[in-house]
Design an enzyme around this catalytic site. Sequence first.
Site, PDB file in Angstrom:
ATOM      1  N   ASP A   9       0.825  -1.206   0.000  1.00 49.98           N
ATOM      2  CA  ASP A   9       0.000   0.000   0.000  1.00 49.98           C
ATOM      3  C   ASP A   9       0.862   1.261   0.000  1.00 49.98           C
ATOM      4  O   ASP A   9       0.986   1.969   1.011  1.00 49.98           O
ATOM      5  CB  ASP A   9      -0.943  -0.010   1.207  1.00 49.98           C
ATOM      6  CG  ASP A   9      -1.970  -1.119   1.116  1.00 49.98           C
ATOM      7  OD1 ASP A   9      -2.288  -1.544  -0.009  1.00 49.98           O
ATOM      8  OD2 ASP A   9      -2.445  -1.575   2.168  1.00 49.98           O
ATOM      9  N   LYS A  30       0.305  -8.313  -2.228  1.00 53.12           N
ATOM     10  CA  LYS A  30      -1.068  -7.856  -2.438  1.00 53.12           C
ATOM     11  C   LYS A  30      -1.055  -6.469  -3.071  1.00 53.12           C
ATOM     12  O   LYS A  30      -0.492  -5.523  -2.509  1.00 53.12           O
ATOM     13  CB  LYS A  30      -1.860  -7.828  -1.126  1.00 53.12           C
ATOM     14  CG  LYS A  30      -3.341  -7.461  -1.333  1.00 53.12           C
ATOM     15  CD  LYS A  30      -4.124  -7.551  -0.034  1.00 53.12           C
ATOM     16  CE  LYS A  30      -3.985  -6.312   0.820  1.00 53.12           C
ATOM     17  NZ  LYS A  30      -4.666  -5.125   0.225  1.00 53.12           N
ATOM     18  N   LYS A  59     -11.691  -6.099  -4.994  1.00 56.98           N
ATOM     19  CA  LYS A  59     -13.025  -6.152  -4.366  1.00 56.98           C
ATOM     20  C   LYS A  59     -14.139  -5.895  -5.386  1.00 56.98           C
ATOM     21  O   LYS A  59     -15.007  -5.027  -5.186  1.00 56.98           O
ATOM     22  CB  LYS A  59     -13.120  -5.162  -3.207  1.00 56.98           C
ATOM     23  CG  LYS A  59     -12.107  -5.404  -2.091  1.00 56.98           C
ATOM     24  CD  LYS A  59     -12.278  -4.393  -0.979  1.00 56.98           C
ATOM     25  CE  LYS A  59     -11.278  -4.621   0.139  1.00 56.98           C
ATOM     26  NZ  LYS A  59      -9.892  -4.259  -0.266  1.00 56.98           N
ATOM     27  N   ASP A  62     -20.262  -5.690  -8.747  1.00 56.68           N
ATOM     28  CA  ASP A  62     -20.992  -5.113  -9.872  1.00 56.68           C
ATOM     29  C   ASP A  62     -22.033  -6.130 -10.329  1.00 56.68           C
ATOM     30  O   ASP A  62     -22.206  -7.176  -9.703  1.00 56.68           O
ATOM     31  CB  ASP A  62     -20.017  -4.764 -11.001  1.00 56.68           C
ATOM     32  CG  ASP A  62     -20.438  -3.530 -11.780  1.00 56.68           C
ATOM     33  OD1 ASP A  62     -21.632  -3.449 -12.145  1.00 56.68           O
ATOM     34  OD2 ASP A  62     -19.587  -2.660 -12.034  1.00 56.68           O
ATOM     35  N   THR A  66     -20.702  -8.087 -15.670  1.00 54.85           N
ATOM     36  CA  THR A  66     -19.535  -7.209 -15.601  1.00 54.85           C
ATOM     37  C   THR A  66     -18.427  -7.845 -14.780  1.00 54.85           C
ATOM     38  O   THR A  66     -17.244  -7.790 -15.147  1.00 54.85           O
ATOM     39  CB  THR A  66     -19.936  -5.847 -14.999  1.00 54.85           C
ATOM     40  OG1 THR A  66     -20.893  -5.228 -15.858  1.00 54.85           O
ATOM     41  CG2 THR A  66     -18.733  -4.932 -14.862  1.00 54.85           C
ATOM     42  N   ARG A 175      -1.204  -6.798  13.069  1.00 57.80           N
ATOM     43  CA  ARG A 175      -0.278  -5.870  13.703  1.00 57.80           C
ATOM     44  C   ARG A 175       0.661  -6.640  14.627  1.00 57.80           C
ATOM     45  O   ARG A 175       0.317  -7.720  15.109  1.00 57.80           O
ATOM     46  CB  ARG A 175      -1.042  -4.812  14.506  1.00 57.80           C
ATOM     47  CG  ARG A 175      -1.957  -3.930  13.645  1.00 57.80           C
ATOM     48  CD  ARG A 175      -1.141  -3.040  12.718  1.00 57.80           C
ATOM     49  NE  ARG A 175      -1.982  -2.169  11.907  1.00 57.80           N
ATOM     50  CZ  ARG A 175      -2.362  -2.445  10.668  1.00 57.80           C
ATOM     51  NH1 ARG A 175      -2.001  -3.597  10.109  1.00 57.80           N
ATOM     52  NH2 ARG A 175      -3.091  -1.593   9.978  1.00 57.80           N
ATOM     53  N   ARG A 205       1.501  -2.094   6.978  1.00 61.78           N
ATOM     54  CA  ARG A 205       2.312  -1.081   7.648  1.00 61.78           C
ATOM     55  C   ARG A 205       3.409  -1.624   8.554  1.00 61.78           C
ATOM     56  O   ARG A 205       4.510  -1.061   8.578  1.00 61.78           O
ATOM     57  CB  ARG A 205       1.395  -0.116   8.415  1.00 61.78           C
ATOM     58  CG  ARG A 205       0.770   0.919   7.494  1.00 61.78           C
ATOM     59  CD  ARG A 205      -0.421   1.628   8.109  1.00 61.78           C
ATOM     60  NE  ARG A 205      -1.645   0.854   7.933  1.00 61.78           N
ATOM     61  CZ  ARG A 205      -2.861   1.376   7.922  1.00 61.78           C
ATOM     62  NH1 ARG A 205      -3.009   2.679   8.064  1.00 61.78           N
ATOM     63  NH2 ARG A 205      -3.926   0.626   7.749  1.00 61.78           N
TER      64      ARG A 205
END
Length: 227
Positions: A9, A30, A59, A62, A66, A175, A205
């Site tokens: 991320d 990821k 994610k 729809d 689609t 974490r 993180r």
Amino acid sequence: MKKLALALDVNDINQALEIVDEIQDKIIIKIGYNLFIKGGINFVKQIKDRGFDIFLDLKLHDIPNTVYNGVKAVSEIGVNYLTIHSLGGQEMIQQAVKAKEGTDLKILAVTILTSHDENYPKLLGSSLSVPDLAYRLADMAVSNGSDGIVCSSHEVKFLKEHIQKPFIAVVPGIRLTKEKTDDQTRIATPEEALRDGADIIVVGRPILKAEDRNKIIKEMLSVIEEL
């Protein structure tokens, strides 16, 4: 099956590639829609060519046709895991599963995001608790062919015990300690998630912000091996 996924991320493609090049162990990477939009298929292939399994976290949610076309396109670029949203319903999930037939792609249905708290079901007009809603969504997804689900550590043990069909349980919000320091409200340590039945833990993180990323990765892989 690899059990550790790094949530890549970051906002910059070059930074992302630098981080990946730094990693010594071939874990799962990821990729969220931020980097996917910026880097596209070429970026995914660059990570794949470095020997990593790819977890594309889009994610998808729809209309069934689609989503079918979206999954079909993803299945052609060598991705290992792809997320859809279980709230899309049975037919959407069935079409996602149909679209990846004949490939190694695994479909993972997201249940309830780890940023949501106990008030989330009420926003959907549901009187169910978060665990009960997660169970309903997960059971529906697995029953309709999803290879696995994404859920918080708070639900994974219950889901593993009560959903009869085998499935891959992916747990984000990992974490190193239980101290809450960001936007995740339902978190767990690697040990907790794995003991409760997680097959893949997603860590962002704690690795990305570490001075020595490989040290943290190796510590987590050691925990995985011990359990």
